[in-house]
Design a protein around this motif. Structure first.
Motif, PDB file in Angstrom:
ATOM      1  N   TRP A 126       0.829  -1.209   0.000  1.00 50.11           N
ATOM      2  CA  TRP A 126       0.000   0.000   0.000  1.00 50.11           C
ATOM      3  C   TRP A 126       0.863   1.259   0.000  1.00 50.11           C
ATOM      4  O   TRP A 126       1.971   1.268   0.537  1.00 50.11           O
ATOM      5  N   LYS A 127       0.321   2.323  -0.557  1.00 55.24           N
ATOM      6  CA  LYS A 127       0.998   3.614  -0.550  1.00 55.24           C
ATOM      7  C   LYS A 127       0.874   4.261   0.827  1.00 55.24           C
ATOM      8  O   LYS A 127      -0.180   4.213   1.456  1.00 55.24           O
ATOM      9  N   ARG A 159       0.866   7.834   2.594  1.00 50.56           N
ATOM     10  CA  ARG A 159       0.589   9.188   2.136  1.00 50.56           C
ATOM     11  C   ARG A 159       0.872  10.212   3.239  1.00 50.56           C
ATOM     12  O   ARG A 159       0.929   9.894   4.418  1.00 50.56           O
ATOM     13  N   GLY A 186      -5.895  10.669   3.108  1.00 50.95           N
ATOM     14  CA  GLY A 186      -6.729  10.737   1.917  1.00 50.95           C
ATOM     15  C   GLY A 186      -5.919  10.511   0.663  1.00 50.95           C
ATOM     16  O   GLY A 186      -4.700  10.718   0.637  1.00 50.95           O
ATOM     17  N   LYS A 187      -6.594  10.084  -0.404  1.00 53.65           N
ATOM     18  CA  LYS A 187      -5.906   9.804  -1.663  1.00 53.65           C
ATOM     19  C   LYS A 187      -5.375  11.055  -2.338  1.00 53.65           C
ATOM     20  O   LYS A 187      -4.548  10.965  -3.245  1.00 53.65           O
ATOM     21  N   ASP A 188      -5.863  12.212  -1.936  1.00 54.39           N
ATOM     22  CA  ASP A 188      -5.392  13.458  -2.547  1.00 54.39           C
ATOM     23  C   ASP A 188      -4.031  13.888  -2.011  1.00 54.39           C
ATOM     24  O   ASP A 188      -3.410  14.795  -2.572  1.00 54.39           O
ATOM     25  N   ARG A 223       0.005  13.528  -1.084  1.00 54.31           N
ATOM     26  CA  ARG A 223       1.162  13.017  -1.803  1.00 54.31           C
ATOM     27  C   ARG A 223       1.648  11.687  -1.223  1.00 54.31           C
ATOM     28  O   ARG A 223       1.660  11.490  -0.011  1.00 54.31           O
ATOM     29  N   THR A 224       2.066  10.776  -2.085  1.00 52.92           N
ATOM     30  CA  THR A 224       2.665   9.512  -1.652  1.00 52.92           C
ATOM     31  C   THR A 224       4.099   9.755  -1.195  1.00 52.92           C
ATOM     32  O   THR A 224       4.886  10.375  -1.905  1.00 52.92           O
ATOM     33  N   ARG A 250     -13.883   7.012   4.692  1.00 62.16           N
ATOM     34  CA  ARG A 250     -12.911   5.933   4.801  1.00 62.16           C
ATOM     35  C   ARG A 250     -12.025   6.149   6.021  1.00 62.16           C
ATOM     36  O   ARG A 250     -11.603   7.278   6.295  1.00 62.16           O
ATOM     37  N   TRP A 279      -8.595   6.029   8.041  1.00 61.29           N
ATOM     38  CA  TRP A 279      -7.160   6.085   7.770  1.00 61.29           C
ATOM     39  C   TRP A 279      -6.387   5.932   9.074  1.00 61.29           C
ATOM     40  O   TRP A 279      -6.855   6.354  10.136  1.00 61.29           O
ATOM     41  N   PRO A 311      -4.685   3.560   4.450  1.00 59.80           N
ATOM     42  CA  PRO A 311      -6.075   3.174   4.714  1.00 59.80           C
ATOM     43  C   PRO A 311      -6.149   1.994   5.669  1.00 59.80           C
ATOM     44  O   PRO A 311      -5.219   1.182   5.753  1.00 59.80           O
TER      45      PRO A 311
END
Length: 253
Positions: free
Chosen positions: A63-64, A66, A70-72, A74-75, A103, A105, A122
């Motif tokens: 998994w990334k 971050r 949230g997915k917005d 940066r990784t 979701r 986190w 996540p």
């Protein structure tokens, strides 16, 4: 005189900037501490106090990691399955929060340079387990203690890093347990790999600060290593029976 366009921009900033700041502040604020043994969905809460209740997580995939919840965001890294010594990798889980889409986190400590790195993944990214131990090291006194459920169960004089290669202060955790079968006697019969990294290290693979035995007990207590924490062999054997993977480590002094 302000134009209508500038007035709209200023008004927009006044409305949206505090909301964004509030979102970040909520994710970073502690929240209540979830006690050991509590089940059910996670909300906005602390999952570890790194003293009496600590949760660690084993990756379920690559998994990334971050910068925020949230997915917005940066990784900054990727979860990995193995440590530098090919033991199962794990991450200390600090807190949970609910993202904009509902979701859950998790904020984690990430074992990497610089020391103290953190990130968010996540909830499905980790399988969690709980420990109730704490390893404390006071560099000024050259002593270490292990606590279980808040009670001291072990103590020892120790060796730490020299001035040029100090053992780093901070909050870390035990990532692996390793028997030194037929290995270098300088590491004694047993070792623990940690999430701390030194400027240099006498730990195999380089960089990782270990807690291990020694073939030179006469040098303890003292500032004698390249960053690792040396313990008399008779006492590292006792620690082996008491300190599990995931135990938080508090280095100070």
């Amino acid at each position: 005189m302000l134009t209508m366009k500038r007035i709209i921009l200023i008004a927009s900033a006044a409305v949206f900037a505090p909301a964004a700041a509030a979102s970040v502040a909520t994710a970073e604020s502690p929240g209540p501490l979830r006690a050991a043994g509590v089940t059910g969905p996670f909300g906005h809460e602390r999952l570890s106090d790194e003293r009496t209740v600590t949760r660690i997580g084993y990756p379920t995939g690559r998994w990334k990691v971050r910068r925020g919840p949230g997915k917005d965001f940066r990784t900054t890294d990727m979860l990995r399955f193995y440590t530098e010594d090919n033991a199962p990798e794990n991450y200390l889980v600090l807190r949970s929060t609910i993202g904009a889409n509902g979701r859950v986190w998790l904020q984690i400590r990430v074992p990497k340079r610089p020391n103290g790195s953190k990130g968010w993944v996540p909830r499905p990214a980790l399988r969690l387990r709980t420990v109730t131990t704490l390893f404390e090291l006071d560099k000024s006194r050259l002593k270490a203690w292990l606590y279980k459920d808040g009670k001291r169960v072990w103590r020892s004089p120790i060796g730490i890093g020299q001035a040029a290669t100090p053992t780093p202060n901070g909050n870390y955790w035990v990532r692996e347990r390793l028997s030194n079968l037929g290995g270098n006697p300088a590491y004694g019969p047993f070792a623990f790999g940690t999430a701390a990294y030194s400027r240099l290290s006498d730990w195999p693979g380089g960089g990782v600060v270990g807690i291990h035995g020694t073939n030179a007990p006469g040098l303890l207590p003292g500032r004698v290593s390249h960053g690792c924490i040396r313990v008399p062999n008779w006492n590292i054997v006792k620690l082996k029976e008491l300190m599990p993977v995931g135990t938080p480590i508090w280095i100070h002094g």
